[in-house]
Design an enzyme around this catalytic site. Structure first.
Site, PDB file in Angstrom:
ATOM      1  N   ASP A  42     -31.984 -90.596 -11.785  1.00 58.78           N
ATOM      2  CA  ASP A  42     -30.596 -90.119 -11.749  1.00 58.78           C
ATOM      3  C   ASP A  42     -29.656 -91.067 -11.016  1.00 58.78           C
ATOM      4  O   ASP A  42     -28.451 -90.998 -11.206  1.00 58.78           O
ATOM      5  CB  ASP A  42     -30.541 -88.759 -11.023  1.00 58.78           C
ATOM      6  CG  ASP A  42     -30.882 -87.596 -11.934  1.00 58.78           C
ATOM      7  OD1 ASP A  42     -30.524 -87.651 -13.118  1.00 58.78           O
ATOM      8  OD2 ASP A  42     -31.513 -86.641 -11.455  1.00 58.78           O
ATOM      9  N   CYS A  43     -30.221 -91.883 -10.155  1.00 59.71           N
ATOM     10  CA  CYS A  43     -29.376 -92.708  -9.288  1.00 59.71           C
ATOM     11  C   CYS A  43     -29.107 -94.103  -9.841  1.00 59.71           C
ATOM     12  O   CYS A  43     -28.425 -94.898  -9.195  1.00 59.71           O
ATOM     13  CB  CYS A  43     -30.002 -92.820  -7.911  1.00 59.71           C
ATOM     14  SG  CYS A  43     -30.066 -91.227  -7.072  1.00 59.71           S
TER      15      CYS A  43
END
Lengths: 834, 834
Positions: free
Chosen positions: A502-503
């Site tokens: 997600d990052c």
């Protein structure tokens, strides 16, 4: 250093001190009513939804910490009369009182937790659990007098009510301090405190707290009970030995009930405290709606009935037995004996238990997830069921259909959905381009486990829109075609807002504090590609093709259409595989991605973030590079550059500055979370990858480095619970390497169970039968495995002989796959040489 | 019972015990940097925005309560060497340590708070304030040795950092526990702890905590400082007398600094602790961006410069003097001497001070408003400035233009807007049909105060859309016409989602828990009408007509257009007045509304909610029924049916069941909040209304019933601060009548100042001059009033003679209005007989 030990016979972890490095917790409840409970009695309870139906309060980041959940006070009294005062006070869970106990033991079991303590000759045992099919937590407390003389012991139990919505409860004080309402019911046999805030208007549910003995006092006003300036460790009502019998009007409602026990030498008494939740139909909300004198008096009948089911020790012990029997059945579906006690306890007990918890609660509520935010993840839930599907396939089936119904018509997906509404979360939106392929993974696992191809024909909505129903198989098709049609300049899949990581935000350039790194206006140039999704596509695209070939016709497809579709997908797989081996290959490992400017990410050309873990695991699992040495080389690089004693880091070297073109990943301090932490979730991918290319020793080493039971002896470093996985361990570049965080709710549970059960132990359900191919180091010579599969019990004895052979019920079978047993078969005996 | 007393000379409230019924707080800061501080040192600090730029943590609803904000520990040490251990430890603010002090005094002043305490011969004085034009809180601590022998006293100051976004900080633990970062700088002269979480990526600001003496140790890890299981009352580092010099990596960063003082008998030492906030331009973020060894090291120069401005007691005391002088000027603009000390102190000091605080902070951050939610209210802010406009008219002008720019093109308004972005809040939306008329009230007050009609010509956006600019006068026109064109079956204004009473939701039928009562899908039938808005329209419509007549031509309108527009508005006013007197009249009071089914609300025909306060106040203020006895009758009914010793309730009888057609109002327990509580905000309307019809005694009685200074002696019942208003006092039907809640941030401050200054004391700025018409009971015979108005000081001596006359600078003037002084006039002397 250890703070406890495993009791495998009892399926318990035994904690020997309250002073664990962090609270070590357990989960109670398996259906609708859930509680968290720590080794000092901390935690909270909720019904179905930890945000909207929080029953009791909990203070995350509280000072002092982990206080105020289940407050039990034992007071040795100066006499038994009305003027008796406390001579000594302690908690049977250590907290909140903090009195140092003469002995302390906390046993976290499967669905229950027990505290055994001793203080000044008073022995107590408190067992907390949620009975099967029951919306209540029971705290069963026995108190025994070992002093040799008669004593009076006062027992006070206390919970603090949450005003239902956990977010509002913690913020909207100008309203909430005026809304709290309780009722107190005192009968000859017990006292019940009812929490009925907002019941008057829009709620059809209330909660209650009760004890099965007459009380000598109660309190429902926290301020009255605690007195000014006091914490839960030293309420004034406890210090003075006298309850206030207070009735809360607004402010902070609690339920505190006090029982006075007079115990002869050797005498033991048992108390049952219950925290219950009741829903009533609108027309049954009130005791007597026609009596003006009873306006607002709630209908208590359902609470009486619920409490009556458990109001004696006998009933409670029976319920505990039923709970245990239920878990016997669930865990019994996969049991091993390998000669390695640590491996056995993780597989037989704790890893499966954690799989159940993650399946139930996704990422919503732990000691790190506050239960206020995230819904179910499309990606998360599909992965969670990989480790759960063998336990209760029916629940996995429902979950798959719920998830699939949130898919968008173009094949992409809402990234999260709300469990209560089952609708996509518009705040987060879609555009996480790995999401759709995980649906294939989940369905493929379900089909292998069950053979139930009817799921493929289930009419399933898109975006929860009525009228949009299509068979589930069509959802899979759109998932795969979404990736096929969203590829970038190198022919690799476009990453979108992010993929599994997600990052890593290659299309979202954020420079404003507080802005969500993923949902900021998308600067999608159509250039940023993911090598990780490439690996996923090769792996799950092929699974889709196999589903087609196996079940397409049964789903109404013409044979020619099946062939054409499978061929088209495999052609695309070929292209993506080729792109991965060229543009995706950095020379000694797989690259991670290309950013929005077309620059490679995860390359030796860079000064930081040279190598990432995810593509090494996923590409090798997909079989990319397994025939030309690239897979082996990638895994060697992974070991050399990312791996330390505590596991394999997500990337190295960690980023020392913020790179706006990479996003959140570079925002974390070095060595933590996605910026060089050891993300446990993807470690099993490396283990599986090593098993696939035959590096059995390293496959097992990867498994053990993050495995709680193997790390137990370093608990002072690792800090989180030694019986469950945590999401992240501080990496080698962090100031605190080996320090775990975010335990319990992590996809690690499911993936590790896939790794250990299907790859290391090697028992893999397939469409054709149960494949058995162990990949374990040489010290494992004899394996006994029992596996419930499609209603049949497979009893497997595997022996390391160096010569492969397989016998099923005494008959030799070629290959490594035990054929599907004939209908009606109850048990199959398998002998394997490997 | 009192817990302190007023010191009017010093402009302070002196609290004599830490054990006030609730924390009694004060506000520090007046511009960008704000702190809350309680009488035990609780509270927190923020920069501009309490949600997005929270500097220190605070635990609302904490147990123990009000802990952890400013933690100061004084320890009398066993010696002065490295192995010295504490002999006794206490807090100079009582909390967090809780050691009973030999003496304690907390003085809340105007913009500062001082604690004087004594313990075992050690005297300490701690003064907390935010200097003018400075983004820092100073805690100035003197320690004096009165023991007669040399002693060593360790002083430890500690704050806990909030990770900036207060909402995220309290919920997103899976991320936040890995992000905290600090730097520690130790020089020969002092130690500075820097909080730099997220500075690496998207923030250009950091905070720091410093002390102006060399330290003997520090801590930045909360866990290290506190030790396991401990609260702020008993940190392990304090108990052992030894700091850990810890550097936080994630988890919970703090700043704790310890100074060792060796004091001779009679010696006093002064320490300056500073909590500072720094913003730096992007290009100046780092100490040396070109030095690889200094990657991530922040630029500390601005912090050094800020601290250097206050790093001695002399500098601090000078800054305190400047703060005091600034308030002399602000408060000096309205000063009275009436012979009633309670009245004088409220008017001269506390009511004006509270008006400033409400103007600054609206409803965002108090001990009841968590600073996490609400923006500025369109309605709230317009009303707040009624009590503030005389202090700093320029800030009121800016605020009016900000508010007006959020108005929607059709004349309606966003109900709230965000102070940082100044954009309307789409979550709440519009449709609160009283909102637009409050803009007229605000502008009318500004024009009367300043005569500055240029504001009417300011080009002002609608809905913050570029290109939509129209003169402010056009905004007023649309406000008034919105009401004119949104009327219901009886010709009364439509209520929309709600009017001033947010909880009377006649078009929103809600049955789902958690749903916002106001923003649920609107079931607007076009039928529900508000008698309250009718009163507003008559009052503020007329103000608009007067603005037109006075300034319309100067704004470019043709004289005929002015006349036509004023006539049209007055015609509508006539219709609405008539409708109010017929459909709006219940027989003995004004009705409140008509619901969506056309049934009256606030009628004797109903069994509950027979009479509401709001229309009685607003309609009489508008002059409705003042000529036919209805006004007097309505106010008699108000007194008879709604009024008790603690004030006038919002309605009676309170609703005992939920009425979906009325909404949130019936959701509260009886006697609390909008369901029969005493809503202080509308009590001054009743006071003003009584003054208008000549009921001077009752006007004053209404004023005193809720007035803090007059309720001070009942503090054990009232519980909130006796120097400021609270939003709500439990009404006569509540189980706890007289109990106050939600102190400080309430429109009560502004409206009460309007009441007491313009109606009771009767000094009312008008377009033509300063009207002076006191309405006070007979015991008030001599009034001395000084009023700064339009740059001129009016020195007024009023004497009750029973014969009205007015002399200005010795010359008799007819009527009660002092004409506007000639340009260049500095002071005007007024003698009034009344």
């Amino acid at each position: 250093m250890q703070f406890g030990h495993f009791d495998d016979e009892a399926r318990e972890y035994v904690i020997e001190t309250p002073a664990t490095p962090l609270p070590w917790i357990n989960y109670l409840g398996n259906e609708d009513f859930f509680s968290l409970i720590s080794n000092t009695g901390g935690g909270y309870s909720f019904y179905k939804d930890a945000k909207l139906r929080r029953i009791t309060r909990y203070r995350y980041n509280g000072v002092p910490g982990d206080n105020g959940a289940r407050n039990y006070y034992l007071s040795l009294m100066s006499g038994s009369g009305e003027d008796a005062t406390p001579v000594a006070t302690w908690s049977p869970t250590f907290l909140p009182v903090k009195t140092p106990l003469d002995s302390y033991e906390c046993r976290h079991g499967i669905g229950y937790t027990t505290f055994h303590t001793d203080y000044q000759g008073i022995e107590s045992t408190l067992t907390a659990f949620v009975p099967l099919h029951t919306a209540a937590e029971i705290n069963h407390l026995s108190v025994r007098n070992n002093t040799g003389e008669a004593v009076t012991v006062d027992v006070t139990g206390c919970v603090e009510w949450c005003l239902w919505n956990a977010v509002d409860d913690a913020s909207n004080f100008q309203r909430n301090l005026s809304t709290g309402e309780v009722e107190v019911e005192q009968t000859g046999t017990n006292t019940i405190v009812y929490h009925k805030t907002e019941f008057k208007e829009r709620r059809n549910h209330y909660a209650f707290f009760s004890v099965n003995e007459p009380t000598v006092g109660f309190d429902t006003s926290r301020d009255e009970f605690l007195g000014q300036f006091n914490g839960w460790d030293s309420p004034q009502a406890i210090a003075e030995g006298r309850m206030r019998d207070s009735v809360a009007h607004g402010w902070y409602p609690i339920a505190a009930e006090r029982v006075r026990l007079t115990l002869q030498p050797g005498e033991e008494r048992m108390l049952v405290f219950m925290l219950g939740y009741i829903e009533v139909p609108d027309e049954q909300k009130w005791e007597d709606p026609n009596d003006p004198a009873k306006v607002g008096i709630i209908n208590k009948q359902p609470a009486h009935e619920l409490f009556a089911r458990f109001n004696t020790s006998e009933k409670v012990l029976k319920a505990l037995d039923e709970l245990s029997a239920s878990w016997d059945e669930l865990l019994g579906r996969f049991q091993v004996s390998t000669g390695d006690g640590k491996l056995d306890r993780m597989v037989n007990i704790w890893n499966q238990y954690q799989c159940m918890v993650t399946f139930n609660l996704s990422r919503s509520t732990s000691y790190y997830e506050s239960g206020m935010g995230r819904g179910m993840g499309f990606r998360d839930s599909n992965q969670d069921l990989l480790g759960f599907v063998h336990m209760i396939p029916g629940r996995a089936r429902s979950r798959i259909l719920d998830i699939a119904a949130t898919q968008l018509p173009d094949g992409s997906a809402w990234h999260q959905y709300q469990p209560l509404t089952k609708k996509g979360n518009a705040d987060i939106g879609g555009g996480f381009n790995d999401d759709p392929l995980w649906l294939v993974a989940g369905v493929f696992a379900y089909l292998n486990e069950t053979g139930d191809d009817s799921i493929l024909r289930e009419p399933t909505q898109f975006d929860n829109q009525e009228g949009s129903e299509q068979p589930l198989l069509e959802h899979l098709r759109r998932s795969v075609h979404f990736t096929m049609t969203h590829r970038g300049p190198h022919g690799l899949p476009l990453i979108g807002r992010a993929d599994w990581n997600d990052c890593l935000n290659l299309n979202c350039f954020s420079s404003t504090p507080g802005e969500n790194f993923q949902t900021v206006e998308n600067n999608d140039t159509g250039i940023a590609e993911s090598v990780f999704i490439a690996g996923m596509f090769v792996l799950y695209g092929e699974q889709y093709a196999q589903i087609l070939e196996r079940f397409g016709e049964a789903c109404g497809m013409a044979a020619a259409d099946v062939q054409a579709e499978a061929a088209a997908v495999r052609a695309a797989i070929g292209e993506v595989r080729e792109a991965t081996l060229t543009a995706g290959w950095d020379g000694a490992w797989f690259r991670r991605a290309y950013d929005a400017n077309g620059n490679p990410v995860g390359t030796n050309e860079d000064s930081e973030g040279k190598i990432y873990i995810e593509p090494q695991g996923m590409c090798v699992m997909a079989g990319i590079g397994t025939d030309d040495g690239k897979a082996a080389q990638a895994l060697r690089s992974t070991k050399d550059l990312l791996t330390c004693r505590w596991g394999t880091a997500i990337l190295a070297p960690a980023y020392s500055t913020y790179r706006i073109e990479l996003g959140e990943i570079s925002s974390y301090p070095r060595g933590y979370k996605e910026n060089g932490g050891i993300f446990c979730h993807n470690n099993p991918w490396i283990s599986i990858a090593n098993a696939i290319i035959g590096n059995d020793d390293e496959a097992f080493n990867v498994y053990t480095r993050t495995c709680p039971a193997y790390v137990e002896q370093y608990s002072e470093v690792h800090r989180t619970e030694p019986y469950v996985y945590c999401q992240m361990v501080a990496g080698p570049e962090a100031p605190t390497p080996g320090e775990g965080k975010n335990s319990w709710l992590t996809g690690t549970a499911a993936w590790t169970f896939v790794d250990v059960s299907q790859h290391l132990l090697g028992v893999q359900p397939t469409f054709d039968g149960l494949r058995i191919e162990p990949h374990l180091p040489a010290q494992f010579t004899e394996l006994h495995i029992e596996r419930e599969w499609r209603g049949v019990r497979y009893v497997i004895d595997a022996t390391r002989t160096g010569e492969a052979s397989l016998a099923v019920d005494g008959k030799l079978v070629s290959g490594t796959t035990v054929p599907i047993a004939a209908p009606g078969t109850e048990e199959v005996h398998v002998s394997l040489n490997f």
